[in-house]
Design a protein around this motif. Sequence first.
Motif, mmCIF file in Angstrom:
data_model
loop_
_atom_site.group_PDB
_atom_site.id
_atom_site.type_symbol
_atom_site.label_atom_id
_atom_site.label_comp_id
_atom_site.label_asym_id
_atom_site.label_seq_id
_atom_site.Cartn_x
_atom_site.Cartn_y
_atom_site.Cartn_z
ATOM 1 N N ARG A 88 38.270 -20.650 -79.119
ATOM 2 C CA ARG A 88 36.934 -20.628 -78.346
ATOM 3 C C ARG A 88 36.430 -21.815 -78.019
ATOM 4 N N GLN A 89 37.043 -22.854 -77.508
ATOM 5 C CA GLN A 89 36.579 -24.038 -77.122
ATOM 6 C C GLN A 89 36.795 -23.831 -75.387
ATOM 7 N N GLY A 90 35.823 -24.342 -74.867
ATOM 8 C CA GLY A 90 35.829 -24.391 -73.457
ATOM 9 C C GLY A 90 36.846 -25.148 -72.763
ATOM 10 N N CYS A 91 37.320 -26.233 -73.304
ATOM 11 C CA CYS A 91 38.110 -27.082 -72.648
ATOM 12 C C CYS A 91 39.514 -26.455 -72.290
ATOM 13 N N PHE A 92 39.709 -25.317 -72.740
ATOM 14 C CA PHE A 92 40.962 -24.544 -72.279
ATOM 15 C C PHE A 92 40.669 -24.219 -70.973
ATOM 16 N N LEU A 93 39.516 -23.913 -70.783
ATOM 17 C CA LEU A 93 38.948 -23.095 -69.292
ATOM 18 C C LEU A 93 38.965 -24.192 -68.402
ATOM 19 N N TRP A 94 38.719 -25.491 -68.720
ATOM 20 C CA TRP A 94 38.533 -26.396 -68.058
ATOM 21 C C TRP A 94 40.122 -26.854 -67.508
ATOM 22 N N ALA A 95 41.144 -26.775 -68.347
ATOM 23 C CA ALA A 95 42.598 -26.952 -67.802
ATOM 24 C C ALA A 95 43.058 -25.988 -67.206
ATOM 25 N N THR A 96 42.837 -24.541 -67.558
ATOM 26 C CA THR A 96 43.129 -23.704 -66.766
ATOM 27 C C THR A 96 42.635 -23.641 -65.153
ATOM 28 N N ASP A 97 41.358 -24.200 -65.106
ATOM 29 C CA ASP A 97 40.792 -24.454 -63.656
ATOM 30 C C ASP A 97 41.814 -25.347 -62.852
ATOM 31 N N LEU A 119 27.110 -20.749 -77.446
ATOM 32 C CA LEU A 119 28.389 -21.097 -76.464
ATOM 33 C C LEU A 119 27.912 -21.873 -75.289
ATOM 34 N N PRO A 120 26.978 -22.901 -75.212
ATOM 35 C CA PRO A 120 26.750 -23.334 -73.965
ATOM 36 C C PRO A 120 27.804 -23.975 -73.175
ATOM 37 N N ASP A 121 28.602 -24.698 -73.889
ATOM 38 C CA ASP A 121 29.789 -25.721 -73.451
ATOM 39 C C ASP A 121 30.702 -24.630 -72.761
ATOM 40 N N VAL A 122 31.111 -23.534 -73.556
ATOM 41 C CA VAL A 122 32.078 -22.498 -73.163
ATOM 42 C C VAL A 122 31.523 -21.802 -71.790
ATOM 43 N N ILE A 123 30.314 -21.480 -71.901
ATOM 44 C CA ILE A 123 29.636 -21.024 -70.736
ATOM 45 C C ILE A 123 29.770 -21.529 -69.467
ATOM 46 N N GLU A 124 29.387 -23.056 -69.489
ATOM 47 C CA GLU A 124 29.624 -23.873 -68.579
ATOM 48 C C GLU A 124 31.121 -24.007 -67.853
ATOM 49 N N ASP A 125 31.912 -24.255 -68.855
ATOM 50 C CA ASP A 125 33.361 -24.358 -68.466
ATOM 51 C C ASP A 125 33.907 -23.041 -67.503
ATOM 52 N N PHE A 126 33.377 -21.813 -68.271
ATOM 53 C CA PHE A 126 33.895 -20.564 -67.948
ATOM 54 C C PHE A 126 33.319 -20.435 -66.240
ATOM 55 N N PHE A 127 31.976 -20.532 -66.023
ATOM 56 C CA PHE A 127 31.480 -20.131 -64.447
ATOM 57 C C PHE A 127 32.032 -21.349 -63.753
ATOM 58 N N ARG A 128 32.269 -22.579 -64.405
ATOM 59 C CA ARG A 128 32.809 -23.577 -63.462
ATOM 60 C C ARG A 128 34.209 -23.010 -62.844
ATOM 61 N N LEU A 129 35.072 -22.556 -63.798
ATOM 62 C CA LEU A 129 36.090 -21.925 -63.465
ATOM 63 C C LEU A 129 36.190 -20.610 -62.633
ATOM 64 N N LEU A 130 35.183 -19.891 -62.690
ATOM 65 C CA LEU A 130 34.950 -18.584 -61.949
ATOM 66 C C LEU A 130 34.479 -19.345 -60.185
ATOM 67 N N ILE A 131 33.744 -20.464 -60.056
ATOM 68 C CA ILE A 131 33.495 -20.752 -58.888
ATOM 69 C C ILE A 131 34.802 -21.078 -58.185
ATOM 70 N N ASP A 132 35.975 -21.546 -58.875
ATOM 71 C CA ASP A 132 37.148 -21.764 -58.137
ATOM 72 C C ASP A 132 37.935 -20.425 -58.011
ATOM 73 N N PRO A 177 24.938 -25.743 -68.475
ATOM 74 C CA PRO A 177 25.542 -24.379 -68.538
ATOM 75 C C PRO A 177 24.684 -23.393 -67.425
ATOM 76 N N LEU A 178 23.643 -23.736 -67.304
ATOM 77 C CA LEU A 178 22.428 -23.043 -66.390
ATOM 78 C C LEU A 178 22.865 -23.375 -64.948
ATOM 79 N N THR A 179 23.137 -24.485 -64.892
ATOM 80 C CA THR A 179 23.455 -24.978 -63.351
ATOM 81 C C THR A 179 24.829 -24.057 -62.871
#
Length: 973
Positions: free
Chosen positions: A711-720, A764-777, A810-812
């Motif tokens: 449940r770490q956001g870094c995996f989403l960052w790499a997914t991006d 989950l602030p860090d996970v939320i940030e990484d997920f929505f940055r992934l969603l933007i792409d 994460p809000l941004t």
Amino acid sequence: MAASGAGGFAPVLAALSTMQSNVERIQKSQAHEYLEKFQKSPEAWSITHSILSTSDTTAEAKLFAATTLKGKITYDLDQLPRPALSALRDSILNLLTAFRDGPRPIRTQLCVCLVNLAIQMIEWKNVLQLVGSTLGNSGGDCVLDFLRVLPEEVTEGRKINLTEEDLTSRTKELLEDNATQVLRLLTQYSQSSPSAASNPHLLECISSWLREIPAADVVNSPLFDAVVHALSVEASFEAAVDCMCTILRDTREVDESIEIIQLVYPRLMSLRPKIGEAAESDDQDIFKGLTRMFAEAGEHWVVMIARLPNEFRGLVEAILECCARDTDRDAIASTFLFWYEFKQMITLEKYQPARNQFADVFAQLVDIMIKHLEYPRPEGPDETDLFDGDREQEEKFREFRHQMGDVLKDCCDVITVTECLGKAFRLIQQWISTYGSQATNTKVPHWQELEAPLFSMRAMGRMVSPEENVVLRQVIPLIVQIPNHEKLRFQAIMALGRYTDWTAQHPEFLQPQLNFVIAGFKHESKEVVKAAALAFRFFGTDCRKLLTDHVTQLHDFYESVLDELPPASQEEVTEGVACVVSAQPLDKIYPMFKAYCDPIIKRMMSRANDAKSAEDEAARLAVADYVQLITIFIQQIQPYVSPSQVNPAVKYCQEILPVMSAIAENFTSSTPILERVCRCWRYMVLSYRTAVLPLLPALAQQLASGFENSRQGCFLWATDSVLREFANGAEFVEASTSQAIYSFFEQQALAFLRIMNDLPPSELPDVIEDFFRLLIDALIYYHAALLPAPICSSILSAAISALTLQQEAPLTATLHFLRDFLSYGTDHPNSSSFDETSNTARVTNSLEIQQCVKRMVAEQGEVLTQRILTGMMFSFPRDCFPDASGVLLALFEIMPQQVAMWVKGTIGMLPAGTVKAGEGERLMGSVGMKLQQGEVRKVRVLLQDFTNSYRRRNVAPREGLGRLEATRFRFAG
């Protein structure tokens, strides 16, 4: 405003006493909460007057009461009936009369109260006359305070709840229409007595009114004589400097101000002798004020100086004198901007004559700056304690030196790098000839005089061309013979690191420098070792081609020093050797990559075993650091290989991927390790792009299982990075691969939604940030698949839930996603895609995609509107406001009438009493009018103003919002 007796305000005084006493934190918190509620209550009107009118309350209590009254007038004036405003005005005037002799902080707050009332009480037309007649002739300082505050508060009028039209009209009445009268009043006061002419309050008042009164009117009046005279009076000097600087600021448009400058300049230059007097008497306050005044004149008149160098040379020489005489280095910083602006101007071709004329000034400036760079001489017996144990002073000096280094760069632009370097070289030569023979391994006499030119060379390094062929040939052989003194060795190594570009063009100088730097790794000083690591990085980066034949020797060196270095230095040395490996022929890339990294992998596995068996946190951090070193090799080693060939770097990555996967699987709770592993995987994709395709199945599997397990956001960052590299339409990527990547993304999104269902957003602030940055792409590359997908509605719900967070990052990310998502409900989404047939036009969004977005907005838009508005009113950080209002604008652009109804409903749900009477109706009326006129963007401004005003008035706690409390996110997938 009648007083209600001591009993009425006793609880307030008790709470204030608690806040100022040494009691438990919970008691202070309760007192603070009580006072916050009190300040917004209707009872505060009468209680503040009671406190101010009672003689036996403390000055602190009265200041709190005056400050509270100011807030009431600014934000809560609607709590009083309109006819009561005259009585409020009279009571404040009475209080001002009582406090006209001080204390000044209370008097100032009461003046602010009266001004803010005057701004809103638009029927009060004779403001100046009534204040003057009430306070009388004996109220001099009090009247001056009121006059000073008036333009300051009026120009900050956005706090006041008036319409733009009323505020503009009232500003004209209070300032523009009164400017001539105020100028006359201030002139009369300045001539009333010698003490009045140098009264600091008068000078502050003049400075404030220079917002409205043109500087020309002040300069052409007797007031200017008062300002210049006050510069000779110690008590008024500081206020006079502020006033003079305000006048100077008003002359920035030199072509329009030429006549004023002609009047001010000789008066200013008449003050130049005071520079020497202040320096000789060691009066630092006077010296700093004079330096600031001359420097600001130079900044504002820099165009005139460039045009008329003869006429204004005296001003430049005065600023140079300030620099030269500032032995304590307290004032010189205020000249730095002038030297930069002056350099920018005279290096233009049209001002070449001025550049030639001031070359001698800049040459002297180099000498002055290098002298100021010298470390102080120790006053005690300990020669290493240069700042008497004051670490803050030492840090300030270090930072200050870098600012002076920037001035030296400016000098290089004006009088050439060669001349500036030559000055440093001659100082080095001079030291060697004078003291070189006296230097030993234990004592170096007057080392400060050698260290300063070395630092200056380091500072000027960026300005030196690789083709420089005069000074560096002579100075570098001297630098590598610098005595073994900690600060000298540190500065010499750092200086050499700045000239590696030059060394790459002059290979005959490489070996002595490299030997000198490598010797630094054995120095007893940690600082010197760190400098050696940083310099080695630059040598490896810039001289990689010269070092290709030394790659084996460098491997031995690397292995010998790696374990002795701190992590940051390990990274710098690793980058240096990685650059040398990257310059190898293609057939040597794989064996050298393997030779350098296999030992690191062994170290990493050994430490991983230690960390796993003993739960050793230091061992875990060491594992993370070793992963980072592998990543640096991957970042730097990027050989050019045709698509038909096997990439040798990817071949090695295939070998280490199982090792990295095992590390990730065994340390699912170690954030540092997981972040570094994901960073490594991410750079495999970024460095080798589509060549990494053979690794993709295993990599995607590891990213998916790793995210689900940790449940770490870094995996989403790499997914991006995978998502972007293998997106639809990417070169050398088949459609089936892109489709598989989208399926992988959906798998990650499902895992995220399940996590959001289990845990609140606050965890989950860090996970939320990484997920929505992934969603933007994902929206950019896969919007055609994502927006119609069933999962998209749940993603929107998760985004709405995430808006309850209060952290900015994460809000941004969430707000950026929402803006992009909503843009797909229009013809032209926020996408970087272009129509290939026209090469310029943006792709038009299909109607099917627009309908998908509109359907989801119709279902969830009301809750989204509530979350955005309540966030802007209560919880969002200030920097999130532009994006939050951008979401509202996007909603209005999709379905304006429906969103207007949602806004109205949200306002109706706000806590009772927090919205002024009729305020909601006025807002919705204005919104409706702007929508009818098709001015949707102006609706955004209206809502921003409303939420800003509401937030300032109510500053509500984070909880207790009644029906506007957020509901918990739920996902059943």
